[in-house]
Design a protein around this motif. Structure first.
Motif, PDB file in Angstrom:
ATOM      1  N   UNK A  34       2.808  52.675  29.072  1.00 41.32           N
ATOM      2  CA  UNK A  34       3.756  51.986  28.415  1.00 41.32           C
ATOM      3  C   UNK A  34       3.233  50.458  28.023  1.00 41.32           C
ATOM      4  N   UNK A  35       2.351  50.109  28.697  1.00 43.71           N
ATOM      5  CA  UNK A  35       1.628  48.641  28.497  1.00 43.71           C
ATOM      6  C   UNK A  35       0.938  48.999  27.136  1.00 43.71           C
ATOM      7  N   UNK A  36       0.202  49.995  27.106  1.00 47.29           N
ATOM      8  CA  UNK A  36      -0.367  50.358  25.944  1.00 47.29           C
ATOM      9  C   UNK A  36       0.234  50.454  24.896  1.00 47.29           C
ATOM     10  N   UNK A  37       1.378  51.094  24.782  1.00 47.72           N
ATOM     11  CA  UNK A  37       2.254  51.251  23.824  1.00 47.72           C
ATOM     12  C   UNK A  37       2.918  49.994  23.499  1.00 47.72           C
ATOM     13  N   UNK A  38       3.195  49.037  24.181  1.00 45.27           N
ATOM     14  CA  UNK A  38       3.601  47.675  23.853  1.00 45.27           C
ATOM     15  C   UNK A  38       2.682  46.689  23.349  1.00 45.27           C
ATOM     16  N   UNK A  39       1.392  46.835  23.984  1.00 43.93           N
ATOM     17  CA  UNK A  39       0.260  46.153  23.391  1.00 43.93           C
ATOM     18  C   UNK A  39       0.208  46.323  21.909  1.00 43.93           C
ATOM     19  N   UNK A  40       0.220  47.536  21.526  1.00 45.50           N
ATOM     20  CA  UNK A  40       0.028  47.787  19.990  1.00 45.50           C
ATOM     21  C   UNK A  40       1.202  47.040  19.279  1.00 45.50           C
ATOM     22  N   UNK A  41       2.246  46.623  19.720  1.00 45.96           N
ATOM     23  CA  UNK A  41       3.500  46.228  19.012  1.00 45.96           C
ATOM     24  C   UNK A  41       3.999  44.909  19.171  1.00 45.96           C
ATOM     25  N   UNK A  42       3.302  44.291  20.078  1.00 45.82           N
ATOM     26  CA  UNK A  42       3.967  42.725  20.372  1.00 45.82           C
ATOM     27  C   UNK A  42       2.832  41.821  20.521  1.00 45.82           C
ATOM     28  N   UNK A  43       3.400  40.680  19.999  1.00 44.10           N
ATOM     29  CA  UNK A  43       2.216  39.660  20.139  1.00 44.10           C
ATOM     30  C   UNK A  43       1.717  38.971  21.246  1.00 44.10           C
ATOM     31  N   UNK A  44       0.698  38.243  21.205  1.00 43.34           N
ATOM     32  CA  UNK A  44       0.065  37.455  22.576  1.00 43.34           C
ATOM     33  C   UNK A  44       1.237  36.541  22.877  1.00 43.34           C
ATOM     34  N   UNK A  45       2.219  36.128  22.044  1.00 40.81           N
ATOM     35  CA  UNK A  45       3.089  34.885  22.565  1.00 40.81           C
ATOM     36  C   UNK A  45       4.314  35.551  23.310  1.00 40.81           C
ATOM     37  N   UNK A  46       4.113  36.943  23.469  1.00 42.60           N
ATOM     38  CA  UNK A  46       5.534  37.460  24.348  1.00 42.60           C
ATOM     39  C   UNK A  46       5.675  37.004  25.922  1.00 42.60           C
ATOM     40  N   UNK A  47       6.711  36.819  26.266  1.00 46.33           N
ATOM     41  CA  UNK A  47       6.928  36.198  27.636  1.00 46.33           C
ATOM     42  C   UNK A  47       7.279  37.498  28.629  1.00 46.33           C
ATOM     43  N   UNK A  48       6.874  37.463  29.556  1.00 47.34           N
ATOM     44  CA  UNK A  48       7.056  38.688  30.624  1.00 47.34           C
ATOM     45  C   UNK A  48       7.810  37.965  31.892  1.00 47.34           C
ATOM     46  N   UNK A  49       9.047  38.380  32.041  1.00 48.08           N
ATOM     47  CA  UNK A  49       9.619  37.862  33.156  1.00 48.08           C
ATOM     48  C   UNK A  49       9.916  39.141  34.332  1.00 48.08           C
ATOM     49  N   UNK A  50       9.355  39.058  35.411  1.00 47.55           N
ATOM     50  CA  UNK A  50       9.424  40.133  36.390  1.00 47.55           C
ATOM     51  C   UNK A  50      10.369  39.923  37.627  1.00 47.55           C
ATOM     52  N   UNK A  51      11.225  40.938  38.255  1.00 42.91           N
ATOM     53  CA  UNK A  51      11.805  40.673  39.418  1.00 42.91           C
ATOM     54  C   UNK A  51      10.759  40.528  40.387  1.00 42.91           C
ATOM     55  N   UNK A  52      11.179  39.937  41.483  1.00 46.35           N
ATOM     56  CA  UNK A  52      10.314  39.501  42.912  1.00 46.35           C
ATOM     57  C   UNK A  52      10.071  40.864  43.479  1.00 46.35           C
ATOM     58  N   UNK A  53      10.472  41.886  43.194  1.00 45.38           N
ATOM     59  CA  UNK A  53      10.104  43.327  43.764  1.00 45.38           C
ATOM     60  C   UNK A  53       8.760  43.638  43.693  1.00 45.38           C
ATOM     61  N   UNK A  54       7.769  44.042  44.651  1.00 42.60           N
ATOM     62  CA  UNK A  54       6.580  44.312  44.412  1.00 42.60           C
ATOM     63  C   UNK A  54       6.302  45.428  43.193  1.00 42.60           C
ATOM     64  N   UNK A  55       7.307  46.288  43.104  1.00 42.95           N
ATOM     65  CA  UNK A  55       7.244  47.548  42.178  1.00 42.95           C
ATOM     66  C   UNK A  55       7.341  47.012  40.809  1.00 42.95           C
ATOM     67  N   UNK A  56       8.120  45.720  40.509  1.00 42.26           N
ATOM     68  CA  UNK A  56       8.366  45.010  39.192  1.00 42.26           C
ATOM     69  C   UNK A  56       7.074  44.511  38.978  1.00 42.26           C
TER      70      UNK A  56
END
Length: 152
Positions: A34-56
């Motif tokens: 999924x990261x590879x798919x996203x990398x080809x479609x979103x810009x470097x300015x995208x913000x990533x917000x993750x839950x505090x869970x280890x798996x996220x």
């Protein structure tokens, strides 16, 4: 604004606590796809917000170290907490990727599509990509993509 809901990838069933559960080898592969798919479609300015869970956090790390841990995205918080964290519909950035959990992400997807929360399912490491737009004076929500790791 682009809002991408990314459910964490496959995780182990048991750990010392729910927040400590780690990705399985299959989960790491799902997240990388999924990261590879996203990398080809979103810009470097995208913000990533993750839950505090280890798996996220491990899911987010498949994209790199550009994520921020947000306690409001922890398991058990509601759909509105996710939307508030992302600043929907105006956004805290042009593209915000939220890495979170079921059933909350499914509730967010249902709310954005129908105007009310419902028990919709998002597959492990699946994404739902929403976008806001204006037509005339009306704000609209558009579903741009739904991608599951087994489709890549």
């Amino acid at each position: 604004m682009n809002l991408i809901l990314w459910r964490h990838a496959e995780a182990e069933d048991q750990a010392s606590s729910d927040l400590a559960r780690q990705l399985t080898p299959r989960g790491r592969k799902q997240a990388q796809g999924i990261a590879k798919w996203l990398r080809a479609r979103i810009g470097d300015d995208a913000l990533f917000l993750a839950s505090p869970a280890t798996r996220t956090i491990q899911t987010a790390e498949a994209f790199g170290d550009r994520y921020r841990v947000v306690n409001a995205l922890a398991p058990g918080n509601g759909a509105q907490a996710v939307l508030d964290a992302a600043g929907w519909p105006d956004g805290i950035g042009e593209t915000v990727v939220v890495i979170g959990h079921q059933p909350t992400l499914g509730h967010v997807a249902a709310l954005l599509m129908t105007g009310r929360e419902s028990d919709w399912s998002i597959r492990k490491s699946g994404i739902w990509w929403f976008q806001t737009r204006t037509r005339g004076s009306d704000g609209q929500t558009v579903l741009r993509a739904v991608v599951n790791p087994d489709l890549l």
